[in-house]
Design an enzyme around this catalytic site. Structure first.
Site: not given
Ligand code: ADP
Ligand code: ADP
Ligand code: MG
Length: 709
Positions: A116, A200, A329, A235
């Protein structure tokens, strides 16, 4: 086009890929583990190769063995599905080296998007807007703390190598940062083999909106519009829909172009998804502008640079989107995109992998109507969504009868009645995808389809999903990732049927069972062995447990077979019991018909030992028949034992023998079905002994440690 492909996956996605291959006259090879020897995906393919043990590392992750299987069976290409090897660049490379086509992006693109933090650095350079944060390589804890303080709380710490909703921690204030970082790093190293994290800004009330992109080997790119996946628990996605309610046309185009830029920046090929987090200010998008009208996006304009967040919205509502990650994907929720575009994305994957250009250009793509997908999972919504395992003793799904219904209701699954939901793989049983002209129509259709799903033997989220559909937030498209949390009060402990009907169903099931042939109440109640005569009538008492509490029902047989039922909570019939005439019968299709307390219901009732599973159009419930004599001496002492709530692996213990623990204190972490679950002390006490070691597999109900009160 390929003549034969190998599908390196299992479950619904392997079945789904096989279906498209069959339609395209491509032969298929399945691979399977011990646990899957009789699985649907093996039957769905033309031939199959056994890989090894049930654990993924002994089977679906053994890529040398999978490549050997492809070579031995003459498959030209490998479809990795999602999960497992789908985002493994070494596997993609190994396929190429073995002369096999990996049906997915080039290894370099997987690598670039795999972490990420690195992908964010790349996206920053490509001008794709990012959530304010820190995604540097320097992982010094003091520096990370300073960065978090600079970003401002709450912040989200994410494992850079993370996925599947794992390895994330929300931190509310500076003082909590260090502990959260350590715990996140621990989970990250255990689950992903790397403890690198990024930080973040934690976006409040965000929506998760993602863009389906496709690239071909000739350098063409398109986006196939968006999916809104805001409804999540832990999540992880629960409901997904397309298009995103309230999405302004201009923002759709901006997001689509940003996603194409992201794909182009890594020379992407094949199907991919660019996930964005969308910050909403001043209201919920513009739900009234939903998708009744088919959208027709304009042709992609020139990519624009700069990493300023893009804004859109209407009437005071603003939405800003930021890049979150790219999944390299096919995505679980791709069927909603297929429903609104009328395309088969697996066919596109196969064509692109075979070197063909993209079948359509951006300006040829259109979307029609609205689609919603529900993930039916083996889990316990009332118990923090703990995954569940077991045998699918009953598995009934919607039966679309007409061609029209079949074009509007789709079920993707990889299981059948009698099959096992094992602890080895993830907990998704099936996906239900519906399509309607409008969002409201799709929603109603999904609810009707869910009402036809009957599963016994494994706990599922089916009733919970119906509850979510019925919330004001979902039905009014007030979407954000906190929807489930916000609607807690209505969603949990929801009882769609209620005790009177559940008890009436149980009584009816019992009585009809005693007269299986006639199924009629004219049978002589005086012949009953357990009835007793009281003042000229017969009456019978039934004891139940309903939602953990005792309940009682009294059935009176009157003149001419007339029945009268009274039901109440408690050990004895209460003064305010629900009471009235009861009429029961059996419908030609086998369902039980019950009229009681002012309603008439057609029910399916399945008995599993003492537990009766009751399915009605308005919902399903469970009621347990209690044999009062048998339970007379039962004690409820669970003290001293701490048992595994589900089968899985012990990840770690937070305590050791001799430690004093307080009620609620975390004792151990278990992992099952790719999720970690913390097990807390049920009461104050002292740890006597740990009965397992980290890494051990344990069965449901296994005693993990002993505590002395
Ligand atoms: P989506 O395709 O919508 O992103 P998920 O995020 O749930 O859906 O992931 C798709 C599948 O891949 C799921 O079965 C999930 O458990 C699995 N998965 C995704 N990422 C990982 C990961 N990093 N490690 C293990 N499993 C993963
Ligand atoms: P994964 O690889 O596990 O899918 P993602 O980065 O895609 O991880 O995030 C998963 C989910 O976590 C998102 O769909 C969203 O609900 C939530 N999330 C991620 N980043 C943020 C953020 N910065 N602020 C708020 N929620 C976030
Ligand atoms: Mg994600």
């Amino acid at each position: 086009m390929f003549k034969k492909i190998l599908i390196a996956n299992r479950g619904e996605i392997a079945c789904r890929v096989a279906a498209t291959a069959r339609r395209m006259a491509i032969r298929t090879v399945a691979v399977y583990s011990d646990a899957d020897a009789h699985a649907n995906h093996v039957r769905a393919c033309d031939e199959s190769v056994h890989l090894g043990g049930s654990a993924p590392k002994d089977s679906y992750l053994r890529w040398e063995k999978i490549i050997e299987a492809a070579q031995a069976t003459g498959a030209e290409a490998i479809h990795p599905g999602y999960g497992f090897l789908s985002e493994n660049e070494d596997f993609a490379r190994a396929c190429a080296e073995a002369g096999l086509v990996f049906i997915g992006p080039p290894a370099e693109a997987i690598l670039a998007m795999g972490l990420k933090a690195e992908s964010k650095r790349l996206m920053e350079r490509a001008g794709v807007p990012l959530v304010p944060g820190y995604h540097g390589a320097d992982q010094d804890p003091a520096l990370l703390q300073r960065e978090a303080d600079r970003i401002g709380y709450p912040v989200l710490i994410k494992a850079s190598a993370g996925g599947g909703g794992k390895g994330m921690r929300i931190v509310e204030k500076s003082a909590d940062f260090a502990a959260a970082l350590a715990s996140c790093q621990r989970e990250a190293i255990n689950s992903f083999g790397s403890d690198a994290v990024l930080i973040e800004k934690y976006v409040q009330r965000p929506r998760h909106i993602e863009i389906q992109v496709f690239g071909d080997t000739q350098g063409n790119y398109v986006y196939l519009f968006e999916r809104d996946c805001s409804v999540q628990r832990r999540h992880q996605k629960v409901l997904e829909e397309a298009p995103a309610p309230g999405m302004p046309e201009a923002m759709r185009r901006q997001m689509g172009e940003a996603a194409v830029n992201a794909a182009r920046a890594v020379n992407y090929v094949g199907a991919g998804t660019v996930e964005f987090i969308v910050e909403q200010t001043g209201g919920y998008g513009a739900p009234e502008a939903t998708s009744a009208a088919p959208g027709r996006p304009k042709q992609a304009s020139t990519p624009s640079g700069g990493s300023e967040p893009r804004e859109a919205g209407s009437e005071g509502a603003h939405m800003q989107f930021y890049f979150m990650e790219m999944n390299t994907r096919l995505q679980v929720e791709h069927p909603v995109t297929e429903a609104i575009t009328g395309l088969d994305l697996v066919e596109w994957q196969l064509r692109v992998a075979a070197g063909e250009p993209l079948p359509l250009k951006q300006e040829q793509l259109e979307m029609h109507g609205h689609a919603i997908e529900a993930r039916i999972c083996a889990e316990n919504p009332d118990n923090n969504f703990l995954p569940a395992t077991g045998t699918l003793a009953v598995y009934r799904k919607p039966q679309p009868h007409t061609a029209f219904q079949r074009s509007r209701v789709r079920i993707d699954d990889g299981v059948r009645e009698g099959g096992e939901i094992s602890p080895f793989y993830d907990s998704m049983i099936a996906k239900l995808i519906v399509h309607g002209a409008t969002r409201a129509e799709a929603l109603a259709r999904l609810d009707a389809a869910l009402a036809q799903v009957q599963i016994v033997g494994v706990a599922t989220n089916v009733q919970f999903l119906r509850g979510v559909l019925a919330t004001e937030s979902f039905s009014q498209a007030k979407l954000d990732t906190a929807l489930i949390e916000r609607e807690r009060a209505v969603l949990f402990e929801r009882e769609p049927l209620g005790l009177p009907l559940a008890a009436a169903a149980a009584v009816a099931h019992q009585v009809l069972d005693e007269w299986p042939l006639s199924g009629r109440m004219a049978a002589d109640p005086f012949a009953r062995r357990d009835g007793w005569r009281a003042l000229g009538t017969y009456q019978r008492r039934f004891d139940f447990e309903f939602h953990g509490r005792p309940a009682v029902a009294e059935l009176r047989y009157g003149q001419g077979g007339a029945l009268h039922l009274a039901v109440s909570e408690g050990e004895a019939l209460a003064a305010d019991a629900a009471a009235g005439p009861l009429a029961i019968g059996r419908l030609p299709d086998g369902r039980i018909e019950v009229s009681f307390a002012g309603g008439r219901y057609a029910l399916n009732v399945y008995a599993q030992q003492d537990v009766l599973h009751v399915f009605a159009p308005q919902g399903a419930t469970r009621i347990t028949e209690v044999d009062r004599m048998a339970h007379a001496g039962d004690a409820h002492a669970e003290g001293g034992r701490l048992t595994a709530p589900m089968p899985g692996k012990v990840v770690s213990f937070a305590v050791k023998a001799g430690d004093k623990v307080a009620k609620g204190q975390p004792l151990a972490v278990m992992e099952a079905m790719k999720m970690e679950h913390t097990i807390a002390a049920p009461a104050d006490g002292t740890v006597e002994e740990l009965l397992y070691a980290p890494g051990d597999q344990v069965a449901e109900g296994a005693e993990l440690l002993r505590i002395e009160a």
